[in-house]
Design a protein around this motif. Sequence first.
Motif, PDB file in Angstrom:
ATOM      1  N   VAL A   1       0.921  -1.030  -0.244  1.00 21.51           N
ATOM      2  CA  VAL A   1      -0.175  -0.029   0.205  1.00 21.51           C
ATOM      3  C   VAL A   1       0.927   1.069   0.006  1.00 21.51           C
ATOM      4  O   VAL A   1       1.678   1.545   0.686  1.00 21.51           O
ATOM      5  N   TYR A   2       0.314   1.732  -1.462  1.00 20.74           N
ATOM      6  CA  TYR A   2       1.175   3.255  -0.999  1.00 20.74           C
ATOM      7  C   TYR A   2       0.332   4.629  -0.716  1.00 20.74           C
ATOM      8  O   TYR A   2      -0.541   4.833  -1.101  1.00 20.74           O
ATOM      9  N   TYR A   3       1.072   5.268   0.297  1.00 26.51           N
ATOM     10  CA  TYR A   3       0.827   6.380   1.239  1.00 26.51           C
ATOM     11  C   TYR A   3       1.450   7.299   0.285  1.00 26.51           C
ATOM     12  O   TYR A   3       3.023   7.425   0.702  1.00 26.51           O
ATOM     13  N   CYS A   4       0.710   8.737   0.163  1.00 24.73           N
ATOM     14  CA  CYS A   4       1.627  10.085   0.678  1.00 24.73           C
ATOM     15  C   CYS A   4       1.346  10.828   1.426  1.00 24.73           C
ATOM     16  O   CYS A   4       0.340  10.425   2.041  1.00 24.73           O
ATOM     17  N   ALA A   5       2.308  11.504   1.926  1.00 31.06           N
ATOM     18  CA  ALA A   5       1.911  12.555   3.375  1.00 31.06           C
ATOM     19  C   ALA A   5       3.143  14.099   2.851  1.00 31.06           C
ATOM     20  O   ALA A   5       3.975  14.117   2.079  1.00 31.06           O
ATOM     21  N   ALA A   6       2.916  14.912   3.714  1.00 34.30           N
ATOM     22  CA  ALA A   6       2.978  16.620   3.437  1.00 34.30           C
ATOM     23  C   ALA A   6       3.296  16.480   4.894  1.00 34.30           C
ATOM     24  O   ALA A   6       2.877  16.308   6.358  1.00 34.30           O
ATOM     25  N   ARG A   7       4.760  17.536   4.276  1.00 39.21           N
ATOM     26  CA  ARG A   7       4.993  18.226   6.292  1.00 39.21           C
ATOM     27  C   ARG A   7       6.239  19.517   5.310  1.00 39.21           C
ATOM     28  O   ARG A   7       6.343  19.158   4.712  1.00 39.21           O
ATOM     29  N   PRO A   8       6.010  20.659   5.942  1.00 37.59           N
ATOM     30  CA  PRO A   8       6.321  21.814   5.599  1.00 37.59           C
ATOM     31  C   PRO A   8       7.616  22.638   5.788  1.00 37.59           C
ATOM     32  O   PRO A   8       8.647  23.097   4.874  1.00 37.59           O
ATOM     33  N   ILE A   9       8.039  21.385   5.894  1.00 34.94           N
ATOM     34  CA  ILE A   9       9.937  21.539   5.482  1.00 34.94           C
ATOM     35  C   ILE A   9      10.383  20.338   5.129  1.00 34.94           C
ATOM     36  O   ILE A   9      10.094  19.205   5.371  1.00 34.94           O
ATOM     37  N   TRP A  10      12.031  19.962   5.068  1.00 36.51           N
ATOM     38  CA  TRP A  10      12.455  19.339   4.506  1.00 36.51           C
ATOM     39  C   TRP A  10      13.394  18.183   5.152  1.00 36.51           C
ATOM     40  O   TRP A  10      13.222  17.150   4.172  1.00 36.51           O
ATOM     41  N   THR A  11      13.882  18.517   6.050  1.00 34.82           N
ATOM     42  CA  THR A  11      14.905  17.622   7.217  1.00 34.82           C
ATOM     43  C   THR A  11      13.649  16.531   7.203  1.00 34.82           C
ATOM     44  O   THR A  11      12.854  16.852   7.777  1.00 34.82           O
TER      45      THR A  11
END
Length: 125
Positions: free
Chosen positions: A94-104
């Motif tokens: 199962v493939y999930y996408c996720a988001a966060r405001p910074i790259w580290t």
Amino acid sequence: QVQLVESGGGLVQAGGSLRLSCAASGRTFNFNMYTVGWFRQAPGKEREFVAAISASGGNTDYADSVKGRFVISRDNAKTVYLQMNSLRPEDTAVYYCAARPIWTYYTNPRVYGYWGQGTQVTVSS
């Protein structure tokens, strides 16, 4: 309310290709200001990092297992893509996408605040 929705999964033979999409919704959610990661989870295994792209699109990174086969990209709106080529049975998950405001720390799933519901990818041998 922010929502991430994955699509594009399915059943494919080994050696085939699929393109996953991650679309964001939410009136005030500036998706193009977020790092987006793709993760996958196979039955009985932990969720693992697959690929990530920075907000600008200028930085990308991949797990060693998919380098040279998968490509992550984003458009200027609210969609991030994962082009998966030369698929192998071990890519089944199962493939999930996720988001966060910074790259580290983008390889760590614990740092992501927004997640989609996942899309199944099955690769037959």
